[in-house]
Design an enzyme around this catalytic site. Structure first.
Site, PDB file in Angstrom:
ATOM      1  N   THR A   2       0.812  -1.223   0.000  1.00  0.00           N
ATOM      2  CA  THR A   2       0.000   0.000   0.000  1.00  0.00           C
ATOM      3  C   THR A   2       0.841   1.268   0.000  1.00  0.00           C
ATOM      4  O   THR A   2       1.990   1.256   0.473  1.00  0.00           O
ATOM      5  CB  THR A   2      -0.891  -0.016   1.259  1.00  0.00           C
ATOM      6  OG1 THR A   2      -1.543   1.233   1.393  1.00  0.00           O
ATOM      7  CG2 THR A   2      -0.079  -0.268   2.538  1.00  0.00           C
ATOM      8  N   ASP A   3       0.242   2.362  -0.465  1.00  0.00           N
ATOM      9  CA  ASP A   3       0.925   3.663  -0.392  1.00  0.00           C
ATOM     10  C   ASP A   3       0.976   4.202   1.038  1.00  0.00           C
ATOM     11  O   ASP A   3       1.722   5.138   1.330  1.00  0.00           O
ATOM     12  CB  ASP A   3       0.246   4.686  -1.316  1.00  0.00           C
ATOM     13  CG  ASP A   3      -1.215   4.955  -1.002  1.00  0.00           C
ATOM     14  OD1 ASP A   3      -1.774   4.323  -0.081  1.00  0.00           O
ATOM     15  OD2 ASP A   3      -1.814   5.807  -1.688  1.00  0.00           O
ATOM     16  N   GLU A   4       0.161   3.611   1.939  1.00  0.00           N
ATOM     17  CA  GLU A   4       0.091   4.149   3.309  1.00  0.00           C
ATOM     18  C   GLU A   4       1.408   3.981   4.062  1.00  0.00           C
ATOM     19  O   GLU A   4       1.616   4.631   5.092  1.00  0.00           O
ATOM     20  CB  GLU A   4      -1.049   3.490   4.090  1.00  0.00           C
ATOM     21  CG  GLU A   4      -2.394   3.758   3.452  1.00  0.00           C
ATOM     22  CD  GLU A   4      -3.579   3.561   4.386  1.00  0.00           C
ATOM     23  OE1 GLU A   4      -3.378   3.411   5.600  1.00  0.00           O
ATOM     24  OE2 GLU A   4      -4.702   3.565   3.876  1.00  0.00           O
ATOM     25  N   TYR A  35      -2.264  -0.420  10.953  1.00  0.00           N
ATOM     26  CA  TYR A  35      -2.337  -1.103   9.648  1.00  0.00           C
ATOM     27  C   TYR A  35      -1.111  -0.784   8.801  1.00  0.00           C
ATOM     28  O   TYR A  35      -0.421  -1.699   8.327  1.00  0.00           O
ATOM     29  CB  TYR A  35      -3.616  -0.690   8.889  1.00  0.00           C
ATOM     30  CG  TYR A  35      -3.561  -1.019   7.415  1.00  0.00           C
ATOM     31  CD1 TYR A  35      -3.628  -2.339   6.974  1.00  0.00           C
ATOM     32  CD2 TYR A  35      -3.408  -0.009   6.456  1.00  0.00           C
ATOM     33  CE1 TYR A  35      -3.551  -2.649   5.605  1.00  0.00           C
ATOM     34  CE2 TYR A  35      -3.336  -0.304   5.100  1.00  0.00           C
ATOM     35  CZ  TYR A  35      -3.405  -1.628   4.683  1.00  0.00           C
ATOM     36  OH  TYR A  35      -3.324  -1.932   3.348  1.00  0.00           O
ATOM     37  N   LYS A  91       1.951  -3.220   7.433  1.00  0.00           N
ATOM     38  CA  LYS A  91       2.272  -3.423   6.017  1.00  0.00           C
ATOM     39  C   LYS A  91       3.721  -3.010   5.741  1.00  0.00           C
ATOM     40  O   LYS A  91       4.432  -3.658   4.965  1.00  0.00           O
ATOM     41  CB  LYS A  91       1.311  -2.627   5.124  1.00  0.00           C
ATOM     42  CG  LYS A  91      -0.108  -3.146   5.091  1.00  0.00           C
ATOM     43  CD  LYS A  91      -0.260  -4.540   4.497  1.00  0.00           C
ATOM     44  CE  LYS A  91      -0.008  -4.590   3.020  1.00  0.00           C
ATOM     45  NZ  LYS A  91      -0.316  -5.958   2.456  1.00  0.00           N
TER      46      LYS A  91
HETATM   47  P1  NAD Z   1      -9.584  -7.456   1.914  1.00  0.00           P
HETATM   48  O1  NAD Z   1      -9.637  -7.188   3.380  1.00  0.00           O
HETATM   49  O2  NAD Z   1     -10.797  -7.182   1.085  1.00  0.00           O
HETATM   50  O3  NAD Z   1      -9.185  -8.980   1.653  1.00  0.00           O
HETATM   51  C1  NAD Z   1      -8.181  -9.634   2.378  1.00  0.00           C
HETATM   52  C2  NAD Z   1      -8.337 -11.133   2.150  1.00  0.00           C
HETATM   53  O4  NAD Z   1      -7.272 -11.792   2.839  1.00  0.00           O
HETATM   54  C3  NAD Z   1      -9.655 -11.706   2.682  1.00  0.00           C
HETATM   55  O5  NAD Z   1     -10.231 -12.565   1.736  1.00  0.00           O
HETATM   56  C4  NAD Z   1      -9.231 -12.456   3.937  1.00  0.00           C
HETATM   57  O6  NAD Z   1     -10.067 -13.560   4.228  1.00  0.00           O
HETATM   58  C5  NAD Z   1      -7.818 -12.886   3.565  1.00  0.00           C
HETATM   59  N1  NAD Z   1      -6.963 -13.118   4.738  1.00  0.00           N
HETATM   60  C6  NAD Z   1      -6.834 -12.328   5.836  1.00  0.00           C
HETATM   61  N2  NAD Z   1      -5.957 -12.880   6.693  1.00  0.00           N
HETATM   62  C7  NAD Z   1      -5.509 -14.026   6.117  1.00  0.00           C
HETATM   63  C8  NAD Z   1      -4.573 -15.029   6.498  1.00  0.00           C
HETATM   64  N3  NAD Z   1      -3.931 -14.963   7.665  1.00  0.00           N
HETATM   65  N4  NAD Z   1      -4.348 -16.057   5.656  1.00  0.00           N
HETATM   66  C9  NAD Z   1      -5.009 -16.140   4.483  1.00  0.00           C
HETATM   67  N5  NAD Z   1      -5.917 -15.245   4.082  1.00  0.00           N
HETATM   68  C10 NAD Z   1      -6.153 -14.182   4.880  1.00  0.00           C
HETATM   69  O7  NAD Z   1      -8.341  -6.634   1.395  1.00  0.00           O
HETATM   70  P2  NAD Z   1      -8.102  -5.953  -0.029  1.00  0.00           P
HETATM   71  O8  NAD Z   1      -8.632  -4.581   0.001  1.00  0.00           O
HETATM   72  O9  NAD Z   1      -8.521  -6.889  -1.091  1.00  0.00           O
HETATM   73  O10 NAD Z   1      -6.503  -5.840  -0.017  1.00  0.00           O
HETATM   74  C11 NAD Z   1      -5.688  -6.882  -0.523  1.00  0.00           C
HETATM   75  C12 NAD Z   1      -4.236  -6.488  -0.373  1.00  0.00           C
HETATM   76  O11 NAD Z   1      -3.984  -5.283  -1.062  1.00  0.00           O
HETATM   77  C13 NAD Z   1      -3.828  -6.223   1.082  1.00  0.00           C
HETATM   78  O12 NAD Z   1      -2.534  -6.731   1.265  1.00  0.00           O
HETATM   79  C14 NAD Z   1      -3.852  -4.712   1.198  1.00  0.00           C
HETATM   80  O13 NAD Z   1      -2.935  -4.285   2.172  1.00  0.00           O
HETATM   81  C15 NAD Z   1      -3.427  -4.309  -0.187  1.00  0.00           C
HETATM   82  N6  NAD Z   1      -3.901  -3.008  -0.656  1.00  0.00           N
HETATM   83  C16 NAD Z   1      -5.228  -2.683  -0.571  1.00  0.00           C
HETATM   84  C17 NAD Z   1      -5.665  -1.460  -1.102  1.00  0.00           C
HETATM   85  C18 NAD Z   1      -7.123  -1.053  -1.063  1.00  0.00           C
HETATM   86  O14 NAD Z   1      -7.447   0.091  -1.389  1.00  0.00           O
HETATM   87  N7  NAD Z   1      -8.049  -1.948  -0.698  1.00  0.00           N
HETATM   88  C19 NAD Z   1      -4.739  -0.583  -1.686  1.00  0.00           C
HETATM   89  C20 NAD Z   1      -3.388  -0.964  -1.727  1.00  0.00           C
HETATM   90  C21 NAD Z   1      -2.984  -2.180  -1.227  1.00  0.00           C
HETATM   91  O1  DAU Z   2      -4.218   3.896   0.388  1.00  0.00           O
HETATM   92  C1  DAU Z   2      -4.414   2.520   0.284  1.00  0.00           C
HETATM   93  C2  DAU Z   2      -5.257   2.029   1.427  1.00  0.00           C
HETATM   94  O2  DAU Z   2      -6.586   2.480   1.176  1.00  0.00           O
HETATM   95  C3  DAU Z   2      -5.229   0.515   1.602  1.00  0.00           C
HETATM   96  O3  DAU Z   2      -3.936   0.123   1.930  1.00  0.00           O
HETATM   97  C4  DAU Z   2      -6.211   0.082   2.689  1.00  0.00           C
HETATM   98  O4  DAU Z   2      -6.245  -1.332   2.769  1.00  0.00           O
HETATM   99  C5  DAU Z   2      -7.593   0.581   2.320  1.00  0.00           C
HETATM  100  O5  DAU Z   2      -8.531   0.253   3.318  1.00  0.00           O
HETATM  101  C6  DAU Z   2      -7.559   2.102   2.116  1.00  0.00           C
HETATM  102  O6  DAU Z   2      -7.330   2.791   3.376  1.00  0.00           O
HETATM  103  P1  DAU Z   2      -8.120   4.135   3.757  1.00  0.00           P
HETATM  104  O7  DAU Z   2      -8.096   4.320   5.206  1.00  0.00           O
HETATM  105  O8  DAU Z   2      -7.656   5.266   2.905  1.00  0.00           O
HETATM  106  O9  DAU Z   2      -9.593   3.707   3.216  1.00  0.00           O
HETATM  107  P2  DAU Z   2     -11.047   3.906   3.832  1.00  0.00           P
HETATM  108  O10 DAU Z   2     -12.012   3.504   2.755  1.00  0.00           O
HETATM  109  O11 DAU Z   2     -11.199   3.280   5.164  1.00  0.00           O
HETATM  110  O12 DAU Z   2     -11.137   5.477   4.008  1.00  0.00           O
HETATM  111  C7  DAU Z   2     -10.947   6.366   2.914  1.00  0.00           C
HETATM  112  C8  DAU Z   2     -11.011   7.780   3.442  1.00  0.00           C
HETATM  113  O13 DAU Z   2     -12.382   8.040   3.829  1.00  0.00           O
HETATM  114  C9  DAU Z   2     -10.187   7.989   4.676  1.00  0.00           C
HETATM  115  O14 DAU Z   2      -9.651   9.310   4.643  1.00  0.00           O
HETATM  116  C10 DAU Z   2     -11.181   7.870   5.835  1.00  0.00           C
HETATM  117  C11 DAU Z   2     -12.466   8.370   5.208  1.00  0.00           C
HETATM  118  N1  DAU Z   2     -13.720   7.744   5.707  1.00  0.00           N
HETATM  119  C12 DAU Z   2     -13.785   6.401   5.739  1.00  0.00           C
HETATM  120  C13 DAU Z   2     -14.914   5.741   6.177  1.00  0.00           C
HETATM  121  C14 DAU Z   2     -15.005   4.259   6.229  1.00  0.00           C
HETATM  122  C15 DAU Z   2     -14.780   8.538   6.086  1.00  0.00           C
HETATM  123  O15 DAU Z   2     -14.729   9.782   6.030  1.00  0.00           O
HETATM  124  N2  DAU Z   2     -15.913   7.916   6.518  1.00  0.00           N
HETATM  125  C16 DAU Z   2     -16.034   6.552   6.610  1.00  0.00           C
HETATM  126  O16 DAU Z   2     -17.088   6.047   7.028  1.00  0.00           O
END
Ligand code: NAD
Ligand code: DAU
Length: 368
Positions: free
Chosen positions: A148-150, A174, A178
């Site tokens: 992630t970019d975080e 989180y 990561k």
């Molecule tokens: P998600 O939470 O939707 O899915 C995670 C999956 O991993 C789930 O299916 C869960 O059951 C599985 N899992 C959790 N713990 C596990 C374990 N110990 N063993 C096996 N499986 C396990 O997450 P996502 O949004 O699909 O993110 C996927 C990856 O991409 C993560 O590594 C996250 O950090 C990264 N990422 C997410 C975003 C985003 O915006 N969602 C952006 C950048 C990077």
């Molecule tokens: O940047 C990549 C990341 O983006 C991933 O690594 C994470 O897995 C993914 O969950 C996401 O993290 P964020 O914290 O940015 O996503 P989230 O959707 O939780 O929140 C997006 C923005 O919106 C954040 O600034 C918080 C805000 N927010 C979120 C929720 C759930 C609100 O204002 N209200 C809300 O109810």
């Protein structure tokens, strides 16, 4: 040849597996623990598919991972599995440490054991696609870690976007977990020579996104007549990428990424949260107008801010664009319209997530 995907029942992993099966002939072994975020209904169209093998299990279960590697001999492992929600990490960091750090470590160790037993394949030019031979070799194998970019922390309004050379400054449990996993992956390359690649992507959105995250939460709450909770002043900035574009970037990095390198992935779409919420409301006003003619924007409610809330993320995607020729296919406008339409077209998936019924949805083929 086969690939092993972890976390393939989650949001991004699920989209990746669906696109992979649709786009090529190569089988996928999908290892997922099925936490609250894992949803087999996302993979319903793959039930009984001869090229998709689902295994319920933990990336931290070394014996299981070793058995899967020995049995399926994958040419690549792509690690999506993680605890992914920042708010949950604030309320309970334990699972984040367990899966994202300890789990990644155990996965790396199992993969290292498998990789070190692979035959040598002769010297190949770095960056060549590992698809030429019929079975994996030490040279052709890849471990791709999805991150992630975080990990880079928070930007001030005028700071340049995150480049791969930025310092790691994670701020939430989180992002710290990561960041730790990224460092382990780097160290396994530097110390043991494991052929790794890491991607650091910005915020994804699209189909099958669990409605705890901003965009799907706003869509499902709006349709249910609930409040749309915006944290703080709503002026935090995130950089949005349609999930299918993230998946195409991962495929491209797997195919041609330089070993040991990290690639930032993003679509140059910085937007304040309040603008995102208003855009979702406007699309719903158009596609599913309310009976009384009022706007969904009337449901917006400003709530207490997230502790330690990062103010701004932005990805500089020039390295992956320049070196690998990757570009996103969707603009934010096209991607967000597709996303809202997808949630309107898939009320059953949404209802089962909201009711919790998706946890029980295990078909015969997927039964552990
Ligand atoms: P998600 O939470 O939707 O899915 C995670 C999956 O991993 C789930 O299916 C869960 O059951 C599985 N899992 C959790 N713990 C596990 C374990 N110990 N063993 C096996 N499986 C396990 O997450 P996502 O949004 O699909 O993110 C996927 C990856 O991409 C993560 O590594 C996250 O950090 C990264 N990422 C997410 C975003 C985003 O915006 N969602 C952006 C950048 C990077
Ligand atoms: O940047 C990549 C990341 O983006 C991933 O690594 C994470 O897995 C993914 O969950 C996401 O993290 P964020 O914290 O940015 O996503 P989230 O959707 O939780 O929140 C997006 C923005 O919106 C954040 O600034 C918080 C805000 N927010 C979120 C929720 C759930 C609100 O204002 N209200 C809300 O109810």
């Amino acid at each position: 040849m086969t690939i092993l995907v972890t976390g393939g029942a989650g949001f991004i992993g699920g989209n990746f597996v669906l696109d992979w099966i649709a786009g090529c002939d190569e089988p996928v072994v999908n290892l997922d623990k099925l936490t609250y975020a894992g949803n087999l209904q996302t993979l319903a169209s793959l039930q009984g598919h001869p090229r998709h093998t689902f295994v319920q299990g933990d990336i931290g279960d070394r014996a299981l991972v070793e058995r899967l590697l020995a049995q399926h001999q994958p040419r690549a492992v792509i690690n999506f599995a993680a605890e992914s929600h920042v708010d949950r990490s604030i309320h309970g960091p334990g699972d984040f440490i367990e899966t994202n750090i300890v789990g990644t470590y155990k996965l790396l160790e199992a993969v290292r054991g498998y990789w070190s037993g692979l035959p040598d394949g002769g010297i190949r030019a770095q960056g060549r696609a590992p698809t030429e031979s019929q079975s994996p070799t030490k040279d052709s194998f890849r471990f791709l870690h999805v991150s992630t970019d975080e990990v880079y922390g928070s930007l001030a309004p005028t700071d340049p976007a995150f480049a791969e050379t930025n310092r790691y400054e994670p701020n939430s449990p989180y992002s710290a977990s990561k960041a730790a996993s990224d460092h382990l992956v780097r160290a396994w390359h530097h110390t043991y020579g494991l052929p790794v690649l890491t991607t650091n992507c910005s915020n994804n959105y699209g189909p099958y996104h669990f409605p705890e995250k901003l965009i799907p939460l706003m869509i499902v709450n709006a349709l249910a007549g609930k409040h749309l909770p915006v944290y703080g002043d709503g002026m935090q900035i995130r950089d949005w990428l349609y999930v299918k574009d993230h998946c195409s970037a991962i495929r491209r990095v797997l195919e041609a990424g330089r070993l040991g390198e990290t690639y930032n992935v993003g679509g140059w779409n910085e937007k304040p949260n309040i603008e995102i919420v208003k855009t979702v409301c406007a699309l719903l006003d158009e596609l599913r107008p309310k009976a009384d003619g009022s706007s969904y924007a009337g449901q917006i409610s400003y709530v207490t801010d997230r502790p330690g809330h990062d103010r701004r993320y932005a990805i500089d995607a020039r390295k992956i664009e320049r070196e690998l020729g990757w570009k996103p296919a969707e603009t934010f406008e096209s991607g967000i319209r597709k996303t809202v339409q997808w949630y309107l077209d898939n009320p059953e998936w949404v209802a089962n997530v909201q009711s919790g019924a998706y946890r029980e949805w295990v078909s015969k083929q997927y039964a552990p």
